[in-house]
Design an enzyme around this catalytic site. Structure first.
Site, PDB file in Angstrom:
ATOM      1  N   HIS A 127      50.458 -37.334 -32.783  1.00 21.55           N
ATOM      2  CA  HIS A 127      50.301 -35.877 -32.724  1.00 21.55           C
ATOM      3  C   HIS A 127      49.111 -35.360 -33.528  1.00 21.55           C
ATOM      4  O   HIS A 127      49.084 -34.170 -33.873  1.00 21.55           O
ATOM      5  CB  HIS A 127      51.565 -35.137 -33.190  1.00 21.55           C
ATOM      6  CG  HIS A 127      52.775 -35.423 -32.372  1.00 21.55           C
ATOM      7  ND1 HIS A 127      53.977 -34.768 -32.554  1.00 21.55           N
ATOM      8  CD2 HIS A 127      53.002 -36.310 -31.364  1.00 21.55           C
ATOM      9  CE1 HIS A 127      54.876 -35.237 -31.701  1.00 21.55           C
ATOM     10  NE2 HIS A 127      54.298 -36.181 -30.965  1.00 21.55           N
ATOM     11  N   ASP A 156      53.489 -36.666 -20.937  1.00 23.17           N
ATOM     12  CA  ASP A 156      52.878 -35.504 -21.589  1.00 23.17           C
ATOM     13  C   ASP A 156      52.478 -35.853 -23.016  1.00 23.17           C
ATOM     14  O   ASP A 156      52.952 -36.838 -23.585  1.00 23.17           O
ATOM     15  CB  ASP A 156      53.828 -34.310 -21.592  1.00 23.17           C
ATOM     16  CG  ASP A 156      55.055 -34.530 -22.489  1.00 23.17           C
ATOM     17  OD1 ASP A 156      55.669 -35.609 -22.382  1.00 23.17           O
ATOM     18  OD2 ASP A 156      55.390 -33.623 -23.281  1.00 23.17           O
ATOM     19  N   ASP A 203      58.933 -45.858 -26.727  1.00 16.42           N
ATOM     20  CA  ASP A 203      58.396 -44.633 -27.330  1.00 16.42           C
ATOM     21  C   ASP A 203      58.431 -44.684 -28.848  1.00 16.42           C
ATOM     22  O   ASP A 203      58.359 -43.648 -29.511  1.00 16.42           O
ATOM     23  CB  ASP A 203      59.202 -43.430 -26.816  1.00 16.42           C
ATOM     24  CG  ASP A 203      58.518 -42.098 -27.062  1.00 16.42           C
ATOM     25  OD1 ASP A 203      57.300 -42.090 -27.330  1.00 16.42           O
ATOM     26  OD2 ASP A 203      59.207 -41.063 -26.995  1.00 16.42           O
ATOM     27  N   GLU A 229      58.440 -34.336 -22.525  1.00 15.52           N
ATOM     28  CA  GLU A 229      59.263 -34.879 -23.611  1.00 15.52           C
ATOM     29  C   GLU A 229      58.895 -34.254 -24.944  1.00 15.52           C
ATOM     30  O   GLU A 229      59.769 -34.020 -25.794  1.00 15.52           O
ATOM     31  CB  GLU A 229      59.094 -36.400 -23.674  1.00 15.52           C
ATOM     32  CG  GLU A 229      60.067 -37.108 -24.605  1.00 15.52           C
ATOM     33  CD  GLU A 229      59.556 -37.294 -26.028  1.00 15.52           C
ATOM     34  OE1 GLU A 229      60.310 -37.829 -26.863  1.00 15.52           O
ATOM     35  OE2 GLU A 229      58.408 -36.894 -26.316  1.00 15.52           O
TER      36      GLU A 229
END
Length: 409
Positions: A380, A80, A198, A175
């Site tokens: 993000h 995601d 990650d 997540e």
């Protein structure tokens, strides 16, 4: 490296944004689009025991190619992307032989990725960088990690001369909204330990992360015709601003670093009748973490006392905890990752995560799970980018960890 580029782009151009307001798993139906594609790809490269459950958790196995006993290790990433910024219609740009200057992401909107602001760019001069077009996030968090795991497994399948034990891989939904490990079946996964791919900058190796909680503050108001409102109207937005101003202004993400914790107001929605504030609370130290939660509750109590009314209501939910407590007793798993990095020419950067990963929750579920770099930066948002060389190094690290773990003692 073209294989990595092609695979990565095939993932990031599928929108998988998660939704914190949803109660389903996965939280958005569109996450299935990439999940189903990954299942078929894992089968196509030759992995066995490829499964996907009713919540879109994917697992697969690379069988051992040695006869002696070897610990079962795992590699985990999430598919995601963050709801902080849109991941729809990602249009990646490939910058070959980066010259160290400004990268124009979007000329029409004058959106520029500049090393004057993002100094880390200069680490990758001469490399191939994948960026956004300035209108979406990129999705390197964590589709770079998925790319690296799949590519590494394919490489190990095609190079059986590299000896390794049984390897399990796992891909998770949601997540980014703190639920990536909630329905992860650790027993089914069956690994002795695992690594999340990650992290950010090449070389990152992390086994400490924030303790995390979310807080929702509801502020009740009272709407009255503004012409006749004296002594009657209660404007919830004004009261909400009083709550905001009661918190220490410099204990926010933009004013903290390293082991410093923070309060982060990430969403406000309101009108005269009701305003809702959404916070995340973060700290590496458990005592300080508990003190932060207590401070929020005290401010609510003090303001309600001041106004002799239950104007403020608060709900706090813990999200995850610092994995350090669970990893330190098995520090050899960090040592193996550090050795693997050095063996492939990567300088390890061991530091605490200013965030969390599935690994933090998995560690508390019985699967110790440090975090390794995936290579991306500026997650993000529209300025997200990833050097292809960093992804290749992550592939190399995965393969080397597999090899080192299989060495006979």
């Amino acid at each position: 490296m073209q294989q990595i580029i092609n695979r990565f782009i095939s993932y990031i151009t599928i929108d998988t944004e998660s939704d914190p307001e949803s109660n389903t798993t996965p939280s958005t139906e569109k996450q299935w689009d990439l999940a189903n594609k990954l299942v078929e790809e894992l089968k196509a490269i030759g992995l066995s025991d490829v499964t996907i459950d009713e919540n879109a958790y994917i697992m697969a196995t690379l069988p051992s190619n040695v006869e002696h006993n070897v610990p079962v290790i795992g590699f985990v990433s999430h598919f995601d992307t963050s709801p902080d910024f849109t991941g729809a219609n990602v249009k990646p740009q490939i910058i070959n032989d980066y010259d160290g200057k400004d990268i124009v992401l979007n000329a029409e909107e004058n959106i520029v990725l500049s090393p004057d602001y993002f100094e880390d760019l200069l680490l990758y001069k001469g490399q191939t960088i994948i960026t956004t077009d300035g209108t979406t996030l990129l999705g390197a968090d964590d589709k770079a990690g998925i790319t690296e795991i799949v590519t590494a497994m394919e490489y190990l399948i095609n190079h059986p001369e590299i000896k390794h034990g049984k390897i399990r891989i796992g891909f998770t939904p949601d997540e980014e909204i703190g639920r990536g490990a909630h329905k992860f079946d650790v027993e089914k996964f069956g690994a002795d330990w695992a690594y999340t791919m990650d992290g950010s900058q090449v070389g990152e190796l992390e086994y400490e992360n924030f303790n995390a909680a979310g807080a929702k503050i509801k502020v009740k108001g009272k709407i009255v015709h503004p012409g006749y409102a004296k002594g009657k109207m209660i404007n919830s937005m004004y009261y909400a601003s009083e709550f905001i101003n009661a918190l220490p202004r410099l204990e926010t993400p933009e004013c903290t670093e390293g082991y410093e914790g923070f309060f982060h107001l990430h969403d406000i929605e309101g009108d005269v009748e009701e305003t809702t504030l959404q916070y995340i609370i973060r700290d590496h130290d458990m005592d300080k973490f508990e003190a932060r939660k207590a401070l929020l509750e005290k401010i609510v109590f003090d303001l309600n006392t001041k106004y002799e009314s239950e104007i403020f209501q608060i709900e706090i939910k813990d999200q995850y905890f610092n994995m350090k407590e669970k990893v330190e007793p098995v520090m050899h798993i960090v040592d193996i990752a550090e050795e693997a990095m050095k063996a492939v020419g990567v300088t390890p950067l061991i530091k605490a995560i200013r965030g969390g990963t599935d690994g933090s929750q998995l560690s508390y579920m019985g699967l110790p799970c440090p975090n390794i770099f995936a290579g991306g930066h500026n997650f993000h948002g529209r300025y997200e980018y990833v050097p292809v060389e960093s992804m290749q190094k992550a592939v190399d690290v995965i393969c080397k960890i597999a090899e080192l773990t299989a060495k006979e003692k």
